[in-house]
Each structure stands twice: as structure tokens, then as C-alpha cells.
Design a protein around this motif. Structure first.
Motif, mmCIF file in Angstrom:
data_model
loop_
_atom_site.group_PDB
_atom_site.id
_atom_site.type_symbol
_atom_site.label_atom_id
_atom_site.label_comp_id
_atom_site.label_asym_id
_atom_site.label_seq_id
_atom_site.Cartn_x
_atom_site.Cartn_y
_atom_site.Cartn_z
ATOM 1 N N VAL A 65 0.869 -1.176 0.000
ATOM 2 C CA VAL A 65 0.000 0.000 0.000
ATOM 3 C C VAL A 65 0.905 1.224 0.000
ATOM 4 O O VAL A 65 1.742 1.392 0.897
ATOM 5 C CB VAL A 65 -0.924 0.020 1.231
ATOM 6 C CG1 VAL A 65 -1.815 1.268 1.187
ATOM 7 C CG2 VAL A 65 -1.761 -1.240 1.302
ATOM 8 N N PRO A 81 -1.992 0.645 -4.733
ATOM 9 C CA PRO A 81 -0.967 -0.317 -4.339
ATOM 10 C C PRO A 81 0.269 -0.169 -5.230
ATOM 11 O O PRO A 81 0.229 0.484 -6.274
ATOM 12 C CB PRO A 81 -1.642 -1.653 -4.587
ATOM 13 C CG PRO A 81 -2.489 -1.402 -5.801
ATOM 14 C CD PRO A 81 -2.943 0.039 -5.695
ATOM 15 N N GLN A 121 3.141 -0.362 3.395
ATOM 16 C CA GLN A 121 2.654 -1.544 4.099
ATOM 17 C C GLN A 121 2.628 -2.748 3.146
ATOM 18 O O GLN A 121 2.046 -2.693 2.061
ATOM 19 C CB GLN A 121 1.247 -1.286 4.627
ATOM 20 C CG GLN A 121 0.613 -2.495 5.326
ATOM 21 C CD GLN A 121 -0.838 -2.250 5.701
ATOM 22 O OE1 GLN A 121 -1.368 -1.136 5.523
ATOM 23 N NE2 GLN A 121 -1.494 -3.276 6.232
ATOM 24 N N ILE A 148 1.234 -6.003 1.832
ATOM 25 C CA ILE A 148 -0.043 -6.750 1.891
ATOM 26 C C ILE A 148 0.006 -7.965 0.964
ATOM 27 O O ILE A 148 -1.036 -8.488 0.552
ATOM 28 C CB ILE A 148 -1.235 -5.846 1.529
ATOM 29 C CG1 ILE A 148 -1.062 -5.242 0.115
ATOM 30 C CG2 ILE A 148 -1.414 -4.736 2.565
ATOM 31 C CD1 ILE A 148 -2.326 -4.550 -0.401
ATOM 32 N N MET A 193 -2.185 -11.068 1.403
ATOM 33 C CA MET A 193 -3.618 -11.019 1.086
ATOM 34 C C MET A 193 -3.912 -11.432 -0.356
ATOM 35 O O MET A 193 -5.053 -11.706 -0.706
ATOM 36 C CB MET A 193 -4.165 -9.617 1.355
ATOM 37 C CG MET A 193 -4.123 -9.228 2.823
ATOM 38 S SD MET A 193 -4.947 -7.644 3.078
ATOM 39 C CE MET A 193 -4.801 -7.512 4.878
ATOM 40 N N TRP A 196 -5.381 -6.558 -4.283
ATOM 41 C CA TRP A 196 -5.892 -5.273 -3.793
ATOM 42 C C TRP A 196 -7.320 -5.381 -3.280
ATOM 43 O O TRP A 196 -7.678 -4.769 -2.268
ATOM 44 C CB TRP A 196 -5.796 -4.241 -4.911
ATOM 45 C CG TRP A 196 -6.124 -2.828 -4.536
ATOM 46 C CD1 TRP A 196 -7.118 -2.040 -5.037
ATOM 47 C CD2 TRP A 196 -5.439 -2.001 -3.581
ATOM 48 N NE1 TRP A 196 -7.100 -0.800 -4.476
ATOM 49 C CE2 TRP A 196 -6.063 -0.742 -3.562
ATOM 50 C CE3 TRP A 196 -4.346 -2.207 -2.729
ATOM 51 C CZ2 TRP A 196 -5.659 0.304 -2.753
ATOM 52 C CZ3 TRP A 196 -3.924 -1.159 -1.914
ATOM 53 C CH2 TRP A 196 -4.580 0.073 -1.937
ATOM 54 N N TYR A 230 -7.434 -6.675 0.216
ATOM 55 C CA TYR A 230 -7.034 -5.644 1.170
ATOM 56 C C TYR A 230 -8.178 -4.666 1.426
ATOM 57 O O TYR A 230 -8.471 -4.323 2.596
ATOM 58 C CB TYR A 230 -5.813 -4.885 0.656
ATOM 59 C CG TYR A 230 -5.516 -3.630 1.437
ATOM 60 C CD1 TYR A 230 -4.965 -3.702 2.711
ATOM 61 C CD2 TYR A 230 -5.811 -2.374 0.912
ATOM 62 C CE1 TYR A 230 -4.716 -2.543 3.444
ATOM 63 C CE2 TYR A 230 -5.567 -1.221 1.618
ATOM 64 C CZ TYR A 230 -5.016 -1.306 2.892
ATOM 65 O OH TYR A 230 -4.773 -0.168 3.617
ATOM 66 N N SER A 263 -10.691 -6.184 3.663
ATOM 67 C CA SER A 263 -10.243 -6.283 5.060
ATOM 68 C C SER A 263 -10.349 -4.946 5.791
ATOM 69 O O SER A 263 -10.540 -4.906 6.991
ATOM 70 C CB SER A 263 -8.799 -6.789 5.117
ATOM 71 O OG SER A 263 -7.894 -5.791 4.646
#
Length: 611
Positions: A520, A529, A592, A594, A597, A600, A603, A606
């Protein structure tokens, strides 16, 4: 006659197969007679001498010839060295041509074997195949019915298995109508894509050399050989890198226009409406097509200009003086049509041009609602006797769905679409923008296989022939730039409009190879992202979307990519490599991770951040 791939397999295993194949063709013609299919043949001994030369080529050189040993025919309005060009009028036949038309030369240089020249409606004036002194060609399915014209002999030669492919011409439908009536493919390429030098003109500004084959795959091979710019042809054209962009051709969903019920016309036929509706239903159910009803009126108005407007004067420009000087040698209907040109003035011509441009603008706006137009190739099939009773009126009926195509600078392919209860074939035509020829062939092959069973007039199954498949990894068939997106450009996300406003189309959702990480990016607006490839990393792969972006939209799209993002190569899990969004490693210091996961959207889910 076997298709191109099958013949090549036969030739590779039997050194005598090529001469046997060609001798069998000549034997059959001697048995059946020259007419009505043929007007002139290349002498057998000359053809066998050419075969001998080809057979002496090293194996490696043979493989470089895409049409090695493939028998073909050409319509008798094309020059062939050593033969006269009659255009179905014996007194018009000039002294033998000293050189062949460029399109014929290209095919022979690719290894194809020319057998001879085929019958036609005289001076390519007709859609019926009956306006010729060389005998009336009939449909291979029923001798009482017309073969369609003007490329009658070429269609019958392919459908009856005498040759693997044939060239016709198509000004108003002459390469498509006989294709339907004989259950073969009829490709009418974009105007100017194939040279018309060495072709007796009908309407020089509209004429096209057409290709008749049993399959779309064969038509694609022939097209690839025959196309190309000819500096001696004033109407030859070179497509730009973005011409004919067809993102719909590699997308799972495409929009196809169909005439409204009010503008569908079958002139009393009871079977073709049902088969046309079946084609619509199958394309919608099985092939991802979304039908769009359109009023066909502006298309029909454009088509009416061809024979009920000043364009008929072009036919007089080509051969008018000759036919007036040799009236006794001219088919009466052809004479009537061409001499009618003298009724038009220069003022009529300009008014016709103005009207056509008005209709083009209207149709251009209408076309934004769909990708291609689907129509019956012909409204109905007539018997030879029915045509004789009303030759002009019923010829006009046959051109209902074909006359407008060249005037509007469109490409088209007629595809077999089933057999009627009375045993006659039906066909549909796909019509697309100029230079979408390859894309139309791809879709045409899918539709052909969904609606038809056998090849031409034979019992040989279509399913045993090679399919024509897109090469998605390079997207050349669609004239598009494939772009992988992972974040704000995904479907439904804030920047997706940058793709859709450039007419991009979603192709598929997939994943990267395992050596990619996703972050991110801090402070990005909208939230984005960053994707980066990391050597020796083994992760889940990152979900992304592949979009087909028309080539002319790619520069402006790429210019909007802000730092630290860039466009680079992305390796997909299936082995393809596409261009897509990557991030500069320097931007990841405070970002960050991710990756776990997998994408995108996961994420956003979430974080409850979906737009």
C-alpha cells in the motif's frame, strides 16, 4: 479437398501426394467438363512442371512457404499470365496477360498452385451467378437453385472440393452471397487491404478481392499472404498501428447489433428467419455475445445508393463504352444496369456523396452502442427460374444486407450457419469496422463451429479442422495493447474510467507469478498499491486484471501514470508476459506489505474500503 493443414500433413508423409492431388483435380474437371465452374484452365503440363520445381526445393525451404502445394482458383476478372481475362464476356477477353495480378503473384510465391479461372456474373454485375454465357452455376446443394454471384464459380469450386481456396471479388456482396449458398466462408476484406491491380473494375472505388474457403483458419492464412500495400494501386492502403483495434475480440463479452424485427427482411422466406434467430440465441448463450437491437434503416439507405444512385456510373466508367459497342455479346440485364449510368449527372454524383457522408455520421454514432453487426448473409435463396422471371428485382433482394458494406468502408465475413429443412444452407455475416478483418475471422470461426457441422457441400466434419485461436500474450490479432492493472484501475475502482473512456475491454482476471509482492503506497490519492518483483521470493501471486486497450489510446493512458509507478513487464502464472503497473523500490520504505492477502480487493475488503 482437404484444408491447408491437412494437405501439408499429407505432403510431408507422401512424396507423390502433391502430383497425385493436382492430377486428380484435372482428371475430375475433364470428367465433369470445364463449364459452368471454369472459364479457363492453366494447362496441366504447365502445372505439373511447376509442381516439379516445388518438389525440388529443400525441406526447409518448403516449410517457409505457407501455401506450399495448395490448389486454388481465381475469378475470371483477374489477370493471369498466359490466359485471357474475359470477365465472362468472350469478346472482352484481351490477348493473354503478360503478367498476373499482384495478389495472384503473392499466392504463387507462397507456394500455391493455380488451377484456373472461374465463372462469374458478367463484368461482376450481379449477385445471382446466372448472367454468363459459360453456363449457369448452381448451388452444390440443389441444382435448381442459384449459386449466388458474381463470384459463382469460385464458391462452387471450393464447396465441391475442386480447390482448397479461391479468390473472388466483392463490390456489393459478390464474395458473400455465393459463400452462403454453397456453405463456405466468404471474407470481404477491408477496401485496399488487397491489391486490385490486374482486376477488371466494377466500381473502382469500392472493389475488393474476396477470399472463399471452407474454414476461417484457411481464410486467415490466405489473407496473411495476399494482403499488403501496392504502390501501383491508387486505392491500396496501409493500416496504422491502431487501425482496426478490436478489444472485444479477446474479451469474454462482446456486443453484437442485430436488425430490429421491423428492419429484418426475408422477402417471404419461411426458414431463414428461424435460423437467424437460432444464430442470435447461440451467440448469446454460448459465445458471450450481448445482442443490441438497432434500426437498420440508415444502413439500407446507404446500400440503396449503390444501384439506385450515381455509383452505378462507376460501372460505366469501367466497361460502358465496350458494352455499347458489343451489345449483342452482353447479358441483357448487365446491359440495362450499366447503361443506366448515363442517366446520372455530375450534380447527382456530388449529391450522392453528400448523402453518404450524412449517413456515415449517423451510423458512426449508432456504432458506439455495439462492437459488430450481425445480419443474415442473404434474405432468401431463389431458384434459377425465379431469377429469370425477375432478374433485377430479385437480385436487389439478395443485396439487402450486403450492398452497404463497402460504401461505409466496413469489413465483413460470411459464415455458414446451419442447413434449412429443405436441405439448402443458411449463413450469417459479421460486419466490423475497417481493418478488423483478423478479429472478424476469429469470431467467425467460433460462430461457424457453433452453428455448422460439415464443410462446403461434403460430409467432412468441420470439427476435424484446426480452430483459429487468438494469441492473447501478444494481442496482435486485436490491434490492442494488453495492460495488467492491480489497484485503482481495477473494475469498479476510482481510476477504471481511464481505461473505459479509451474503449478498453476487460479480458480476464488472473495472477502474477509467485515472485511478486504488493504494498500500500503511503499518501497516494486515490489510494493505490505498488507491485514489485522480488528475486527468489515465493508468495501466493498477486491478483490482477488484464485489459485490452486499443493501441491509439495507449500513449495517453501511459502518460497519466504518476511516479513512483511505472509500466513494465509482468510475468503471469500461466507463462504470459504483459505490460502492467509496477512501483519503484524506493517508494516501499514506508509502505505496508499486503502480499499475503493476494490482491488489492482482498485488502480493501479487510479494511472495508470498497468504493
Amino acid at each position: 479437398m482437404p484444408n491447408i493443414a491437412a494437405l501439408h500433413e499429407i505432403y510431408a508423409t507422401d512424396p507423390n501426394a502433391l502430383s497425385t492431388t493436382i492430377n486428380d483435380i484435372y482428371d475430375r474437371i475433364e470428367c465433369e467438363g470445364l463449364n459452368p465452374v471454369w472459364i479457363a484452365l492453366i494447362p496441366r503440363e504447365k502445372t505439373l512442371a511447376r509442381i516439379q520445381q516445388l518438389s525440388l526445393l529443400p525441406e526447409g525451404d518448403r516449410r517457409k512457404l505457407p501455401l506450399f502445394g495448395i490448389p486454388f482458383a481465381v475469378k475470371d476478372n483477374m489477370d493471369v499470365a498466359g490466359l485471357g481475362t474475359a470477365a465472362a464476356c468472350p469478346t472482352f477477353a484481351r490477348t493473354p496477360a503478360t503478367e498476373s495480378a499482384p495478389v495472384v503473384v503473392k499466392l504463387e510465391q507462397a507456394g500455391a498452385i493455380l488451377v484456373g479461372k472461374t465463372n462469374m456474373d458478367q463484368f461482376a454485375t450481379g449477385l445471382v451467378g446466372t448472367r454468363t454465357p459459360y453456363g449457369v452455376c448452381a448451388s452444390v446443394f440443389n441444382s435448381n437453385y442459384i449459386s449466388g454471384g458474381s463470384s459463382s464459380g469460385s464458391a462452387v469450386a471450393v464447396a465441391s472440393g475442386l480447390v482448397t481456396f479461391a479468390l473472388g471479388t466483392d463490390t456489393a456482396g459478390s464474395g458473400r452471397i455465393p459463400a452462403m449458398f454453397n456453405n463456405v466462408i466468404g471474407l470481404k476484406p477491408t477496401r485496399g487491404l488487397l491489391s486490385t491491380c490486374g482486376v477488371v473494375p466494377a466500381c473502382r472505388t469500392l472493389d475488393c478481392v474476396s477470399i472463399l474457403t471452407e474454414t476461417a483458419s484457411d481464410a486467415s492464412i490466405v489473407l496473411a499472404v495476399a494482403r499488403g500495400f501496392d504502390e501501383l494501386d491508387p486505392y491500396s492502403r496501409v493500416p496504422s498501428a491502431s487501425s482496426g483495434a478490436a478489444p472485444w475480440s479477446i474479451a469474454p463479452i462482446f456486443r453484437f447489433a442485430i436488425p430490429t424485427l421491423e428492419t429484418r427482411e426475408f422477402f417471404g422466406d419461411v426458414h431463414n428467419p428461424t435460423l437467424f434467430q437460432k444464430a442470435i440465441d447461440v451467440i448469446k448463450r454460448d459465445l458471450g455475445g450481448e445482442p443490441v437491437d438497432i434500426d437498420l434503416t440508415p444502413f439500407l439507405a446507404a446500400g440503396n445508393l449503390l444501384y439506385k444512385g450515381p455509383w452505378v456510373a462507376e460501372r460505366y466508367t469501367a466497361v460502358g463504352q465496350f458494352i455499347e459497342q458489343h451489345a449483342k455479346d452482353i447479358d441483357p440485364t448487365v446491359y440495362t444496369i450499366i447503361t443506366k449510368a448515363k442517366d446520372y449527372t455530375a450534380v447527382d454524383t456530388f449529391n450522392g456523396v453528400y448523402e453518404l457522408e450524412r449517413l456515415k455520421k449517423k451510423i458512426h454514432m449508432l456504432w458506439k452502442k455495439f462492437d459488430i453487426l450481425l445480419v443474415p448473409t442473404a434474405p432468401r435463396t431463389y431458384t434459377i427460374d425465379e431469377i429469370a422471371k425477375a432478374p433485377i428485382e430479385r437480385n436487389s433482394h439478395l443485396g439487402y444486407y450486403t450492398n452497404f458494406v463497402n460504401l461505409l468502408d466496413l469489413a465483413a465475413i460470411s459464415v455458414p450457419a446451419g442447413i434449412r429443412p429443405d436441405g439448402l444452407p443458411f449463413g450469417v455475416t459479421l460486419i466490423g469496422a475497417a481493418f478488423t478483418d483478423t478479429a472478424l475471422l476469429l469470431l467467425g470461426d467460433r460462430i461457424h463451429r457453433a452453428l455448422a457441422t460439415n464443410l462446403g457441400g461434403s460430409t467432412r466434419p468441420l470439427a476435424n479442422t484446426p480452430k483459429l485461436l487468438p494469441t492473447e500474450c501478444n494481442s496482435m490479432s486485436s490491434n490492442c495493447f494488453l495492460i495488467a492493472v492491480v489497484g485503482a484501475h481495477l473494475s469498479g475502482q476510482p481510476l477504471n474510467y481511464q481505461l473505459t473512456e479509451r474503449n478498453a475491454r476487460l479480458v480476464r482476471t488472473c495472477r502474477t507469478r509467485h515472485d511478486y509482492q504488493l504494498y500500500v503506497l503511503k499518501g497516494s490519492v486515490p489510494l493505490k498499491p505498488g507491485l514489485v518483483r522480488v528475486t527468489d521470493f515465493k508468495g501466493p501471486g498477486i491478483e490482477l486484471e488484464i485489459w485490452a486497450l486499443p493501441a491509439d489510446g495507449a500513449p495517453s493512458f501511459i502518460s497519466m501514470v504518476p511516479p513512483p509507478l511505472s509500466i513494465g513487464n509482468i510475468f503471469l502464472e500461466d507463462g504470459c508476459i504483459v505490460k502492467g503497473f509496477l512501483v519503484e523500490p524506493s517508494a516501499l520504505d514506508s509502505a505496508q506489505d499486503i502480499t499475503h492477502m493476494g490482491g488489492w480487493r482482498a485488502y480493501l475488503d479487510s479494511m472495508n474500503l470498497h468504493v
